[in-house]
Design an enzyme around this catalytic site. Structure first.
Site, PDB file in Angstrom:
ATOM      1  N   THR A 186      -3.835   8.324   6.228  1.00  9.09           N
ATOM      2  CA  THR A 186      -5.051   8.141   7.022  1.00  9.09           C
ATOM      3  C   THR A 186      -4.772   8.317   8.507  1.00  9.09           C
ATOM      4  OG1 THR A 186      -5.981   6.667   5.373  1.00  9.09           O
ATOM      5  CG2 THR A 186      -6.880   6.453   7.577  1.00  9.09           C
ATOM      6  N   THR A 187      -3.681   7.725   8.987  1.00  5.12           N
ATOM      7  CA  THR A 187      -3.442   7.725  10.437  1.00  5.12           C
ATOM      8  C   THR A 187      -2.297   8.642  10.856  1.00  5.12           C
ATOM      9  OG1 THR A 187      -1.913   5.883  10.187  1.00  5.12           O
ATOM     10  CG2 THR A 187      -4.216   5.319  10.649  1.00  5.12           C
ATOM     11  N   ARG A 207       5.761   5.638   8.305  1.00  5.96           N
ATOM     12  CA  ARG A 207       5.809   4.351   7.595  1.00  5.96           C
ATOM     13  C   ARG A 207       7.165   3.684   7.810  1.00  5.96           C
ATOM     14  NH1 ARG A 207       3.294   7.352   2.455  1.00  5.96           N
ATOM     15  NH2 ARG A 207       1.121   7.333   3.127  1.00  5.96           N
ATOM     16  N   GLN A 265      -5.042  -0.131  -0.704  1.00  7.27           N
ATOM     17  CA  GLN A 265      -4.002  -0.940  -0.053  1.00  7.27           C
ATOM     18  C   GLN A 265      -3.045  -1.515  -1.109  1.00  7.27           C
ATOM     19  OE1 GLN A 265      -7.526  -1.635   1.262  1.00  7.27           O
ATOM     20  NE2 GLN A 265      -6.975   0.207   2.352  1.00  7.27           N
ATOM     21  N   ASP A 322      12.164  10.305  -7.256  1.00 11.23           N
ATOM     22  CA  ASP A 322      12.932  11.473  -6.800  1.00 11.23           C
ATOM     23  C   ASP A 322      13.428  11.339  -5.357  1.00 11.23           C
ATOM     24  OD1 ASP A 322       9.988  11.656  -6.570  1.00 11.23           O
ATOM     25  OD2 ASP A 322      10.423  13.424  -5.344  1.00 11.23           O
ATOM     26  N   ARG A 345       0.697   7.819  10.878  1.00 11.11           N
ATOM     27  CA  ARG A 345       1.795   7.020  11.447  1.00 11.11           C
ATOM     28  C   ARG A 345       3.019   7.046  10.535  1.00 11.11           C
ATOM     29  NH1 ARG A 345      -1.034   1.257  12.404  1.00 11.11           N
ATOM     30  NH2 ARG A 345      -2.022   1.819  10.450  1.00 11.11           N
ATOM     31  N   LYS A 361      -1.039   5.461  -5.598  1.00  7.19           N
ATOM     32  CA  LYS A 361      -2.084   5.149  -6.580  1.00  7.19           C
ATOM     33  C   LYS A 361      -2.942   6.367  -6.894  1.00  7.19           C
ATOM     34  CE  LYS A 361      -3.395   1.896  -3.703  1.00  7.19           C
ATOM     35  NZ  LYS A 361      -2.240   1.781  -2.807  1.00  7.19           N
ATOM     36  N   GLY A 396       0.824  -1.215   0.000  1.00 15.41           N
ATOM     37  CA  GLY A 396       0.000   0.000   0.000  1.00 15.41           C
ATOM     38  C   GLY A 396       0.853   1.257   0.000  1.00 15.41           C
ATOM     39  N   ASP A 397       0.169   2.395  -0.124  1.00 15.14           N
ATOM     40  CA  ASP A 397       0.830   3.712  -0.101  1.00 15.14           C
ATOM     41  C   ASP A 397       1.829   3.890  -1.249  1.00 15.14           C
ATOM     42  OD1 ASP A 397      -0.535   4.191   2.320  1.00 15.14           O
ATOM     43  OD2 ASP A 397       1.039   3.126   3.416  1.00 15.14           O
ATOM     44  N   ALA A 412      -7.994   3.538   3.447  1.00 14.05           N
ATOM     45  CA  ALA A 412      -7.157   4.051   2.358  1.00 14.05           C
ATOM     46  C   ALA A 412      -7.025   5.576   2.469  1.00 14.05           C
ATOM     47  CB  ALA A 412      -7.790   3.698   1.018  1.00 14.05           C
ATOM     48  N   GLY A 413      -5.966   6.096   1.912  1.00 13.03           N
ATOM     49  CA  GLY A 413      -5.798   7.548   1.841  1.00 13.03           C
ATOM     50  C   GLY A 413      -5.064   7.861   0.539  1.00 13.03           C
ATOM     51  N   HIS A 414      -5.806   8.264  -0.463  1.00 16.32           N
ATOM     52  CA  HIS A 414      -5.212   8.471  -1.795  1.00 16.32           C
ATOM     53  C   HIS A 414      -4.982   9.959  -2.023  1.00 16.32           C
ATOM     54  CE1 HIS A 414      -6.703   4.294  -3.301  1.00 16.32           C
ATOM     55  NE2 HIS A 414      -5.894   4.238  -2.274  1.00 16.32           N
TER      56      HIS A 414
END
Ligand code: IMP
Length: 429
Positions: free
Chosen positions: A300-301, A305, A222, A333, A303, A16, A12-13, A39-41
């Site tokens: 989303t959270t 990664r 995800q 990049d 946190r 997308k 995920g992340d 999800a957080g797009h």
């Protein structure tokens, strides 16, 4: 029959949202098929910067219908807030939600938290949005579907018994505070009234676009390695994020597919618990996490990664279980300036070299990465849009990933904004 799958290839992340916002110029429907507001797009374009949790990432184009399919679980408050945000920002795409998408009820959010607390040190590290418990109820045939919100009378017959049982579970099993059944029933009536204009038979929207030869983007949430069946179980999400989820999560047939594009980040990240063979030490992880215009923190959270080098063993597995025929590489990049870059080409498991991805989490946790180290590149790739601007080293890196995964890169993302994209060949024909 032009449906194009665009899905996350690792955990995920992968970016997308940015990729789909770019590709949606050439599609009339963008459809989500799995997951929920876990999800957080992130999308950045002339309209602004957005983090979409439920609304598909095509919504910034006026010609798009953005469909939340039956396979998604929907927190109605989150969806209504997001629709409001879309309208306030003047985003021109239409939004629809399937009448058969399941509702994330308030008790699902409570149960998600209580179950994580119960697991203690073995917690999965969920996003706490109630996604898992909502899917449990879907499979257990105790779920509430979006379409049912339109029929309060019928709901008033079903809901009290469901909530009574949930409260028994919450109080007696977990020692938690019960939820308020009357307040929830009132909430469902409000949800029904407010969501009514957006509720549709999503398979009709997607199906007629496909039948009419229009391009449809199937938007993954995800990543493949968080898939309930093909991911690193039990450290997974509760839905099928892989390509199979698109068929059931939207009601389309396999002949609709014109391409399956995996979105790979130029390195790997993971949020939450679970094995991650190429995970970097904290010093190097910190460097990558904070490099680039957008840090590596959950959309989303929030946190931080976990960060690792590119895992081509896991990547090849992902190509296989999704039938990917092309890829997009994002955040290239972020690797600017590294003297050398590592790619995991095999694992050592119990003293033996293997290039097979062991799907059991216990075994994967024991795998040590075997790296190939290749030189980095001078100069910046940030924001470049033309192949001739790509430094030789960066080109070599992409070519090596292509060789290892056996698919070609259609596009390289060189920054978070829509136009920071280098298209090598069209993803949508
Ligand atoms: P859940 O989907 O909230 O149940 O969380 C299950 C696992 O999937 C946890 O490790 C989460 O961190 C992870 N997860 C869920 N959604 C995402 C996402 O959109 N990106 C990355 N990880 C996710």
């Amino acid at each position: 029959m032009p449906a194009y799958a665009v899905l996350g290839a690792h955990w995920g992340d992968e970016g997308k949202g940015k990729v789909i916002d770019y590709l949606a110029e050439n599609a009339t429907v963008v459809a989500r098929y799995s997951g929920g507001n876990n999800a957080g797009h992130t999308v950045m374009n002339d309209y602004g910067t957005f983090s979409f949790h439920l609304v598909p990432s095509g919504v910034c184009w006026p010609h798009t219908q953005n469909v939340i399919g039956n396979g998604v679980v929907v927190d109605p408050d989150v969806l209504l807030d997001e629709i409001k945000m879309v309208r306030n920002a003047g985003l021109p795409g239409n939004v629809f939600v399937s009448d058969r998408a399941h509702v994330i009820m308030p008790y699902h959010v409570v149960l998600d938290r209580l179950e994580e607390e119960r697991r203690g040190k073995d917690a999965i590290g969920t996003t706490g949005r109630g996604v898992g418990p909502a899917y449990v109820d879907k499979v257990g045939r105790q779920g509430i579907r979006i379409g049912e919100l339109l029929d309060p009378e019928d709901l008033s017959l079903r809901l009290p018994d469901i909530i009574r049982f949930k409260n028994e579970t919450i109080t007696k099993l977990y020692g938690g505070e019960p939820v308020d059944a009357d307040a929830i029933f009132e909430q469902t009536k409000r949800w029904g009234a407010e969501l009514k204009p957006y509720i549709a038979r999503s398979e009709d929207i997607v199906g007629s676009a496909i039948d009419g030869g229009e391009n449809v983007i199937l938007e993954g949430a995800q990543g493949a390695l968080l898939d309930l069946d093909h991911g690193t179980y039990p450290f997974v999400t509760s839905s099928n994020s892989t390509v199979g989820g698109m068929l059931t999560g939207l009601g389309i047939g396999p002949r609709a597919f014109a391409g399956v594009t995996g979105v790979f980040k130029a390195y790997c990240t993971r949020v939450g618990a679970g094995p991650f063979p190429t995970e970097l030490n904290e010093k190097d992880a910190h460097t990558i996490r904070n490099a680039g215009p957008v840090g590596e923190f959950g959309a989303t959270t929030g946190r931080p990664r976990r960060i690792g080098w590119f895992d081509a063993v896991a990547g090849k597995y992902s190509v296989r279980v999704n039938g990917m025929d092309s890829m997009v590489v994002t955040r290239l990049d972020v690797l600017d300036g590294w003297e050398s870059i590592k790619i995991c080409v095999a694992y050592e498991l119990n003293g033996v070299r293997t290039d097979r991805f062991p799907i059991e989490s216990v075994l994967l946790g024991r795998c040590k990465p075997i790296y190939e180290e290749i030189p980095g590149w001078d100069g910046s790739t940030a924001g470049i849009t033309r192949p001739e601007q790509l430094p030789v080293g960066a080109k070599r890196y992409i070519n090596r990933l292509e060789e290892l995964l056996g698919i070609q890169a259609n596009m390289i993302s060189t920054g978070p904004r829509r136009n920071e994209s280098l298209e090598l060949r069209p993803s949508i024909k």
